[in-house]
Design an enzyme around this catalytic site. Structure first.
Site, mmCIF file in Angstrom:
data_model
loop_
_atom_site.group_PDB
_atom_site.id
_atom_site.type_symbol
_atom_site.label_atom_id
_atom_site.label_comp_id
_atom_site.label_asym_id
_atom_site.label_seq_id
_atom_site.Cartn_x
_atom_site.Cartn_y
_atom_site.Cartn_z
ATOM 1 N N LYS A 124 0.831 -1.204 0.000
ATOM 2 C CA LYS A 124 0.000 0.000 0.000
ATOM 3 C C LYS A 124 0.870 1.261 0.000
ATOM 4 O O LYS A 124 0.653 2.189 -0.783
ATOM 5 C CB LYS A 124 -0.922 0.017 1.232
ATOM 6 C CG LYS A 124 -1.729 -1.263 1.465
ATOM 7 C CD LYS A 124 -2.712 -1.538 0.367
ATOM 8 C CE LYS A 124 -3.681 -2.662 0.744
ATOM 9 N NZ LYS A 124 -3.057 -3.977 0.960
ATOM 10 N N LYS A 159 -8.644 1.148 4.152
ATOM 11 C CA LYS A 159 -8.151 -0.231 4.152
ATOM 12 C C LYS A 159 -6.918 -0.362 5.037
ATOM 13 O O LYS A 159 -6.178 0.617 5.246
ATOM 14 C CB LYS A 159 -7.818 -0.685 2.723
ATOM 15 C CG LYS A 159 -6.876 0.220 1.947
ATOM 16 C CD LYS A 159 -6.825 -0.214 0.480
ATOM 17 C CE LYS A 159 -6.053 0.774 -0.377
ATOM 18 N NZ LYS A 159 -6.052 0.399 -1.794
ATOM 19 N N ARG A 209 -4.974 -5.323 -12.959
ATOM 20 C CA ARG A 209 -3.686 -5.843 -12.507
ATOM 21 C C ARG A 209 -2.741 -5.858 -13.712
ATOM 22 O O ARG A 209 -2.944 -6.585 -14.679
ATOM 23 C CB ARG A 209 -3.854 -7.244 -11.922
ATOM 24 C CG ARG A 209 -2.571 -8.024 -11.683
ATOM 25 C CD ARG A 209 -1.614 -7.380 -10.704
ATOM 26 N NE ARG A 209 -2.207 -7.110 -9.405
ATOM 27 C CZ ARG A 209 -2.302 -8.018 -8.432
ATOM 28 N NH1 ARG A 209 -1.867 -9.252 -8.618
ATOM 29 N NH2 ARG A 209 -2.837 -7.678 -7.270
ATOM 30 N N ARG A 224 -10.309 -6.640 -12.999
ATOM 31 C CA ARG A 224 -11.112 -7.385 -12.029
ATOM 32 C C ARG A 224 -12.339 -6.537 -11.709
ATOM 33 O O ARG A 224 -12.231 -5.484 -11.081
ATOM 34 C CB ARG A 224 -10.267 -7.697 -10.794
ATOM 35 C CG ARG A 224 -9.084 -8.613 -11.151
ATOM 36 C CD ARG A 224 -7.991 -8.569 -10.133
ATOM 37 N NE ARG A 224 -7.416 -7.233 -10.007
ATOM 38 C CZ ARG A 224 -6.521 -6.891 -9.075
ATOM 39 N NH1 ARG A 224 -6.107 -7.781 -8.204
ATOM 40 N NH2 ARG A 224 -6.042 -5.657 -9.023
ATOM 41 N N ARG A 232 -15.424 -3.903 -4.236
ATOM 42 C CA ARG A 232 -14.116 -4.503 -4.504
ATOM 43 C C ARG A 232 -14.133 -5.348 -5.772
ATOM 44 O O ARG A 232 -15.082 -6.099 -6.008
ATOM 45 C CB ARG A 232 -13.697 -5.380 -3.322
ATOM 46 C CG ARG A 232 -13.668 -4.640 -1.992
ATOM 47 C CD ARG A 232 -13.527 -5.604 -0.839
ATOM 48 N NE ARG A 232 -14.672 -6.515 -0.745
ATOM 49 C CZ ARG A 232 -14.737 -7.552 0.078
ATOM 50 N NH1 ARG A 232 -13.721 -7.809 0.883
ATOM 51 N NH2 ARG A 232 -15.803 -8.316 0.101
ATOM 52 N N ASP A 272 -1.642 -2.328 -9.375
ATOM 53 C CA ASP A 272 -3.094 -2.236 -9.371
ATOM 54 C C ASP A 272 -3.483 -0.840 -9.809
ATOM 55 O O ASP A 272 -3.068 0.157 -9.195
ATOM 56 C CB ASP A 272 -3.661 -2.537 -7.986
ATOM 57 C CG ASP A 272 -3.588 -4.017 -7.644
ATOM 58 O OD1 ASP A 272 -3.243 -4.815 -8.537
ATOM 59 O OD2 ASP A 272 -3.875 -4.376 -6.487
ATOM 60 N N GLU A 280 -2.143 0.309 -5.673
ATOM 61 C CA GLU A 280 -1.222 -0.544 -4.921
ATOM 62 C C GLU A 280 -0.129 -1.047 -5.859
ATOM 63 O O GLU A 280 -0.311 -1.097 -7.078
ATOM 64 C CB GLU A 280 -1.948 -1.755 -4.310
ATOM 65 C CG GLU A 280 -2.998 -1.412 -3.277
ATOM 66 C CD GLU A 280 -3.629 -2.645 -2.645
ATOM 67 O OE1 GLU A 280 -3.036 -3.751 -2.757
ATOM 68 O OE2 GLU A 280 -4.697 -2.509 -2.045
ATOM 69 N N ASN A 282 2.008 -4.498 -5.845
ATOM 70 C CA ASN A 282 2.089 -5.801 -5.188
ATOM 71 C C ASN A 282 3.432 -6.463 -5.476
ATOM 72 O O ASN A 282 3.766 -6.735 -6.637
ATOM 73 C CB ASN A 282 0.951 -6.698 -5.683
ATOM 74 C CG ASN A 282 -0.401 -6.172 -5.236
ATOM 75 O OD1 ASN A 282 -0.891 -6.529 -4.181
ATOM 76 N ND2 ASN A 282 -0.996 -5.294 -6.039
#
Length: 318
Positions: A124, A159, A209, A224, A232, A272, A280, A282
């Protein structure tokens, strides 16, 4: 190459979705020798990194997809590549594992991704190093600051800093209920910092992604898309995955972030992106290889191993 994978129990993977299995299948097709360890199998003895390592064979057969041999104590430095694919939570046990892997790195092993960067680059917080690519974002444990942020932006996502798969993500509106209890729960009553971001309406078109290999983007991403009234898009939260070619803006984002990833030894990463914004970065065990491969006929794990083979070859020749 000798390739060691550190992962969650192989018997528990979701064969239809697991990106680590795609990597292991690619390694086998390319003739590499595989070995397997769990996080708790790694240890340091007299300043050297070891593991209780099992030989691993994998098969592209859903009824019989792996065979493990007997574990034996082996030096981690004997492996050309160690794939660190243990899923979060990013807890102290994960941190301790990176210290052991860092010792293996000092002894000559190549860890994907670099252990220090796994610790440094919180998924994050790392994104906040690129404020020009983000919506307004606040990281704090102070409920008063988050309430002020919510008053300013009216519609906000909050979050935890250590979640995965969409866990612990809430959408708050300025006139909504349960704001206090949500913030208390996420921040452990003001003890832990959490992240607040202005809500991005483009989430309904998908949380993309973008997979990065050695700082370069895979040409396709996985959008997504939230389902059934969800905020989400995460697949683990019921999102639908739709592979798409990268947009021009996606490529600009990748071009901006790519050099930082290479500098930090982050070879396989997932960005993301919602709309035109990075939410984000990852670095622990990015997924979505299988979904993109299935929809576009790519072989992303082979692209990764092209980079790994080249890197090991260069190291052997120097």
């Amino acid at each position: 190459m000798r390739v060691l994978v550190v992962m969650d129990p192989i018997q528990q993977v979701n064969l239809k979705k697991d990106s680590t299995m795609a990597m292991l299948w690619a390694a086998t097709r390319r003739g590499h020798q595989l070995s397997y360890a769990l996080q708790q199998d790694l240890y340091i003895d007299q300043g050297k990194a070891f593991g209780l390592i099992a030989p691993l064979q994998v098969f592209e057969d859903y009824n019989h997809y792996y065979e493990l041999g007997e574990k034996s104590a082996q030096s981690l430095a004997d492996f050309d590549v160690i794939l660190m694919r243990k899923d979060p939570p990013f807890d102290m046990n994960f941190v301790y594992t990176t210290y052991i892997l860092e010792q293996a790195e000092r002894e000559g092993a190549w860890i994907i991704n670099k252990p220090q960067s796994l610790r440094d680059c919180n998924e994050k917080l790392f994104a906040t190093q690129f404020p020009e690519l983000q919506v307004p974002t606040l990281v704090t444990s102070q409920q008063s600051l988050i309430r002020e942020f919510l008053h300013t932006h009216q519609d906000v996502i909050v979050k935890p800093l250590d979640g995965m798969g969409g866990t612990g993500i809430f959408r708050l509106t300025a006139d909504g209920a349960n704001i206090g209890s949500t913030l208390e729960m996420l921040s452990d009553n003001g003890k832990l910092p959490i992240m607040a971001q202005r809500y991005i309406p483009e989430i309904m078109d998908g949380d993309k992604r973008i997979l990065m290999i050695n700082g370069e983007p895979v040409p396709y991403c996985l959008a997504r898309i939230p389902q059934n009234g969800e905020t989400r898009g995460n697949l683990a939260a019921g999102g639908r995955g739709e592979a798409r070619p990268l947009t021009e803006n996606d490529r600009k984002i990748a071009e901006k972030i790519g050099p930082f990833l290479r500098e930090k030894g982050l070879v396989f990463v997932g960005l993301d992106v919602i709309g035109n914004y990075v939410t984000e970065i990852n670095v622990t065990s990015p997924t979505c290889i299988r979904e993109i491969d299935d929809q576009f006929g790519t072989s992303i794990a082979d692209d990764l191993f092209n980079v790994l083979e080249q890197g090991v070859s260069t190291k052997r020749n120097t």
